[in-house]
Design a protein around this motif. Structure first.
Motif, PDB file in Angstrom:
ATOM      1  N   HIS A  80       0.186 -11.519  -5.587  1.00  0.00           N
ATOM      2  CA  HIS A  80       0.259 -10.167  -6.148  1.00  0.00           C
ATOM      3  C   HIS A  80       1.401  -9.403  -5.490  1.00  0.00           C
ATOM      4  CE1 HIS A  80      -1.956  -9.018  -2.457  1.00  0.00           C
ATOM      5  NE2 HIS A  80      -2.773 -10.016  -2.743  1.00  0.00           N
ATOM      6  N   ALA A  81       1.757  -8.280  -6.080  1.00  0.00           N
ATOM      7  CA  ALA A  81       2.841  -7.438  -5.567  1.00  0.00           C
ATOM      8  C   ALA A  81       2.442  -5.982  -5.671  1.00  0.00           C
ATOM      9  CB  ALA A  81       4.140  -7.688  -6.329  1.00  0.00           C
ATOM     10  N   HIS A  82       3.029  -5.163  -4.797  1.00  0.00           N
ATOM     11  CA  HIS A  82       2.711  -3.739  -4.752  1.00  0.00           C
ATOM     12  C   HIS A  82       4.006  -2.945  -4.721  1.00  0.00           C
ATOM     13  CE1 HIS A  82      -1.622  -4.377  -3.855  1.00  0.00           C
ATOM     14  NE2 HIS A  82      -1.145  -5.496  -3.361  1.00  0.00           N
ATOM     15  N   SER A  83       4.051  -1.895  -5.505  1.00  0.00           N
ATOM     16  CA  SER A  83       5.244  -1.064  -5.604  1.00  0.00           C
ATOM     17  C   SER A  83       5.408  -0.205  -4.356  1.00  0.00           C
ATOM     18  CB  SER A  83       5.142  -0.169  -6.845  1.00  0.00           C
ATOM     19  OG  SER A  83       6.250   0.700  -6.920  1.00  0.00           O
ATOM     20  N   LEU A  84       6.633  -0.218  -3.805  1.00  0.00           N
ATOM     21  CA  LEU A  84       7.013   0.644  -2.691  1.00  0.00           C
ATOM     22  C   LEU A  84       8.482   1.007  -2.869  1.00  0.00           C
ATOM     23  CD1 LEU A  84       5.562  -0.867   0.625  1.00  0.00           C
ATOM     24  CD2 LEU A  84       4.858   1.234  -0.500  1.00  0.00           C
ATOM     25  N   PRO A  85       8.905   2.149  -2.355  1.00  0.00           N
ATOM     26  CA  PRO A  85      10.322   2.514  -2.450  1.00  0.00           C
ATOM     27  C   PRO A  85      11.164   1.717  -1.449  1.00  0.00           C
ATOM     28  CG  PRO A  85       9.110   4.218  -1.287  1.00  0.00           C
ATOM     29  CD  PRO A  85       8.094   3.235  -1.769  1.00  0.00           C
ATOM     30  N   GLU A  86      11.871   0.730  -1.936  1.00  0.00           N
ATOM     31  CA  GLU A  86      12.754  -0.103  -1.122  1.00  0.00           C
ATOM     32  C   GLU A  86      12.075  -0.612   0.153  1.00  0.00           C
ATOM     33  OE1 GLU A  86      16.813   1.245  -0.619  1.00  0.00           O
ATOM     34  OE2 GLU A  86      16.494   2.750  -2.165  1.00  0.00           O
ATOM     35  N   PRO A  87      11.017  -1.408   0.037  1.00  0.00           N
ATOM     36  CA  PRO A  87      10.377  -1.948   1.240  1.00  0.00           C
ATOM     37  C   PRO A  87      11.355  -2.818   2.013  1.00  0.00           C
ATOM     38  CG  PRO A  87       9.632  -3.115  -0.716  1.00  0.00           C
ATOM     39  CD  PRO A  87      10.427  -1.945  -1.196  1.00  0.00           C
ATOM     40  N   SER A  88      11.318  -2.703   3.324  1.00  0.00           N
ATOM     41  CA  SER A  88      12.354  -3.323   4.144  1.00  0.00           C
ATOM     42  C   SER A  88      11.761  -4.367   5.080  1.00  0.00           C
ATOM     43  CB  SER A  88      13.096  -2.233   4.932  1.00  0.00           C
ATOM     44  OG  SER A  88      13.576  -1.228   4.067  1.00  0.00           O
ATOM     45  N   GLY A  89      11.272  -3.929   6.246  1.00  0.00           N
ATOM     46  CA  GLY A  89      10.757  -4.861   7.237  1.00  0.00           C
ATOM     47  C   GLY A  89       9.269  -5.101   7.083  1.00  0.00           C
ATOM     48  N   ILE A  90       8.836  -6.286   7.548  1.00  0.00           N
ATOM     49  CA  ILE A  90       7.419  -6.643   7.526  1.00  0.00           C
ATOM     50  C   ILE A  90       7.046  -7.265   8.865  1.00  0.00           C
ATOM     51  CG2 ILE A  90       5.639  -8.086   6.467  1.00  0.00           C
ATOM     52  CD1 ILE A  90       6.994  -7.955   3.877  1.00  0.00           C
ATOM     53  N   ALA A  91       5.898  -6.870   9.389  1.00  0.00           N
ATOM     54  CA  ALA A  91       5.348  -7.490  10.592  1.00  0.00           C
ATOM     55  C   ALA A  91       3.855  -7.702  10.385  1.00  0.00           C
ATOM     56  CB  ALA A  91       5.595  -6.615  11.819  1.00  0.00           C
ATOM     57  N   PHE A  92       3.319  -8.756  11.005  1.00  0.00           N
ATOM     58  CA  PHE A  92       1.896  -9.062  10.864  1.00  0.00           C
ATOM     59  C   PHE A  92       1.163  -8.741  12.157  1.00  0.00           C
ATOM     60  CE2 PHE A  92      -1.626 -12.253  11.103  1.00  0.00           C
ATOM     61  CZ  PHE A  92      -2.421 -11.663  10.116  1.00  0.00           C
TER      62      PHE A  92
ATOM     63  N   LEU B 165       2.297  -4.654   8.398  1.00  0.00           N
ATOM     64  CA  LEU B 165       2.996  -3.375   8.412  1.00  0.00           C
ATOM     65  C   LEU B 165       4.288  -3.529   7.632  1.00  0.00           C
ATOM     66  CD1 LEU B 165       2.699  -2.006  12.062  1.00  0.00           C
ATOM     67  CD2 LEU B 165       1.265  -1.511  10.079  1.00  0.00           C
ATOM     68  N   VAL B 166       4.584  -2.574   6.768  1.00  0.00           N
ATOM     69  CA  VAL B 166       5.786  -2.627   5.929  1.00  0.00           C
ATOM     70  C   VAL B 166       6.518  -1.295   6.041  1.00  0.00           C
ATOM     71  CG1 VAL B 166       6.697  -3.002   3.612  1.00  0.00           C
ATOM     72  CG2 VAL B 166       4.614  -4.203   4.335  1.00  0.00           C
ATOM     73  N   SER B 167       7.800  -1.364   6.367  1.00  0.00           N
ATOM     74  CA  SER B 167       8.622  -0.153   6.405  1.00  0.00           C
ATOM     75  C   SER B 167       9.380  -0.022   5.098  1.00  0.00           C
ATOM     76  CB  SER B 167       9.606  -0.220   7.575  1.00  0.00           C
ATOM     77  OG  SER B 167      10.488  -1.324   7.424  1.00  0.00           O
ATOM     78  N   ASP B 168       9.862   1.182   4.816  1.00  0.00           N
ATOM     79  CA  ASP B 168      10.656   1.363   3.600  1.00  0.00           C
ATOM     80  C   ASP B 168      11.868   2.243   3.877  1.00  0.00           C
ATOM     81  OD1 ASP B 168      10.073   4.150   3.209  1.00  0.00           O
ATOM     82  OD2 ASP B 168       8.214   3.647   2.179  1.00  0.00           O
ATOM     83  N   ALA B 169      12.735   2.334   2.900  1.00  0.00           N
ATOM     84  CA  ALA B 169      14.013   3.019   3.077  1.00  0.00           C
ATOM     85  C   ALA B 169      13.885   4.534   3.046  1.00  0.00           C
ATOM     86  CB  ALA B 169      15.002   2.569   2.006  1.00  0.00           C
ATOM     87  N   THR B 170      12.703   5.059   2.765  1.00  0.00           N
ATOM     88  CA  THR B 170      12.512   6.502   2.794  1.00  0.00           C
ATOM     89  C   THR B 170      11.869   6.973   4.089  1.00  0.00           C
ATOM     90  OG1 THR B 170      10.302   6.491   1.782  1.00  0.00           O
ATOM     91  CG2 THR B 170      12.193   6.425   0.287  1.00  0.00           C
TER      92      THR B 170
END
Length: 389
Positions: free
Chosen positions: A331-343, A351-356
């Protein structure tokens, strides 16, 4: 480099916001703050709205946010000892930066103004080379390997440096063009390299010079000798192999970027997986779903218990989740320009960071589940990678 030229930017407002992130994360996970001893710092390159470039560190125990100005746009981060971290320049980069943070503040302190103790040291590229955004340490942590482009020679190399002095010791061939990511395998003896396959030259900036003939590859190299151990390619030569994650059992996840014509056709997939000792295989996904990602995947994180691979797509504005057990998209989830991911293994969360400036929490589940916004840092534009150390 003059250390006084670089200032640590820490305000009470951003400190309070970061403290809220920490507290929310613990509460959402049902974990007492005092029991969560494995979480220390979260690192990422970031930009501000005015175009300034930074290495940012969030102290996940105290909640203090620290940002250090650096002379180039950063990409991946490698935490080192003694409150230092290495920020790799974004390709084509002729410099990386070693940032010295001050120790974390004492518990209960709400603000720490830093400056005199903060240092930035530049690591210049060797002649005829530029950095390509990633690197890793040897098993003994005494040698640093960096992905580099020998642009006049049209070949990829791994720069070899002393990890204490950063003195250049030599280089290995990567047996392909455009090495981007490199990871040390769990055996401590083997390096896995993502050769993106793209010819580039600093005279042309980030222009791609050989898209018709590009040949990406996943290459395994002996860390002691530089000898090629094995090489793998995908059927579609326009799928550039960019980012990697090496798991504890010796499997490798791959994030791909499509260099073909998206208006004519979509790629078969944008994520590949190689089980230890197996073949490199694209994970299954429908044409409708793969179109969500606009041909571009970035950072990866892995949950070994659920066997879920999370991959960000900043150009597609989605975070995706894949089952490596079933070899398919979940599955996928909408986010504004998701960038980094850590587990976060104790919390079973990504945890997911985004460009905003947002930091989001996703539960690691096979079924779709909503994300939680932990906080919005208004002056942060997170880059492609998050690292917890």
């Amino acid at each position: 480099m003059n250390r006084r030229q670089f200032l640590l930017l820490a305000t009470a407002g951003t400190f309070g916001a970061a403290l809220g992130v920490n507290t929310l994360m613990k509460r959402a996970a049902g974990t007492p703050v005092e029991a969560d001893t494995n979480l220390t710092h979260l690192y990422s390159a970031s930009d501000n709205p005015h175009g300034g470039h930074f290495l940012t560190r969030l102290d996940m125990a105290s909640g203090q946010l620290q940002s250090c100005a650096v002379p180039m746009r950063g990409h991946a981060v490698l935490p080192l000892a003694n409150d230092t971290a290495l920020l790799f320049g974004r390709r084509p980069a002729f410099e990386c930066a070693v940032v010295e943070f001050l120790p974390s503040p004492l518990e209960g302190r709400r603000e720490q103004r830093l400056g005199a103790g903060l240092g930035v040291r530049g690591i210049p590229a060797t002649a005829g080379r530029h950095f390509n955004g990633h690197g890793c340490l040897s098993s003994a942590s005494d040698v640093l390997f960096t992905t580099e482009n020998a642009y006049d020679e049209k070949r990829g190399v791994l720069g070899i440096r002393d990890s204490q002095t950063f003195q250049h010791l030599g280089e290995y061939d990567t047996y392909g063009l455009d090495p981007h990511d490199v990871q040390l395998m769990p055996d401590g003896k083997t390096l896995v390299v993502a050769n993106g396959g793209i010819e580039q030259h600093p005279d042309f900036g980030r222009r791609k010079l050989n898209l018709d003939t590009m040949q990406p590859s996943l290459v395994y190299i002996d860390a002691q000798t530089g000898k090629k151990i094995d090489e793998y390619r995908l059927p579609d030569h326009h799928l550039s192999i960019r980012h990697l994650i090496a798991t504890a059992d010796g499997s490798v996840g791959v994030a791909l970027q499509y260099e073909g014509d998206l208006y004519r056709q979509q790629p078969a997939s944008l994520v590949a997986w190689q089980s230890h000792g197996g073949e490199l295989q694209l994970l299954d996904i429908s044409a409708a779903d793969v179109a969500l990602f606009n041909g571009y995947m970035a950072d990866l994180a892995y949950d070994p218990q659920q066997q879920i691979l999370a991959v960000s797509s900043p150009r597609g504005n989605h975070t995706s989740f894949w089952s490596t057990r079933e070899r398919r998209f979940l599955h996928a989830h909408s986010l504004p320009e998701p960038s980094g991911i850590a587990f976060l293994p104790q919390q079973q969360q990504f945890l997911v960071s985004d460009a905003t400036g947002g930091i989001h929490r996703f539960p690691s589940t096979l079924q779709p589940a909503p994300a939680s916004l932990l906080h919005q840092f208004p002056d942060k534009r997170w880059d492609n990678h998050l690292v917890i150390a």
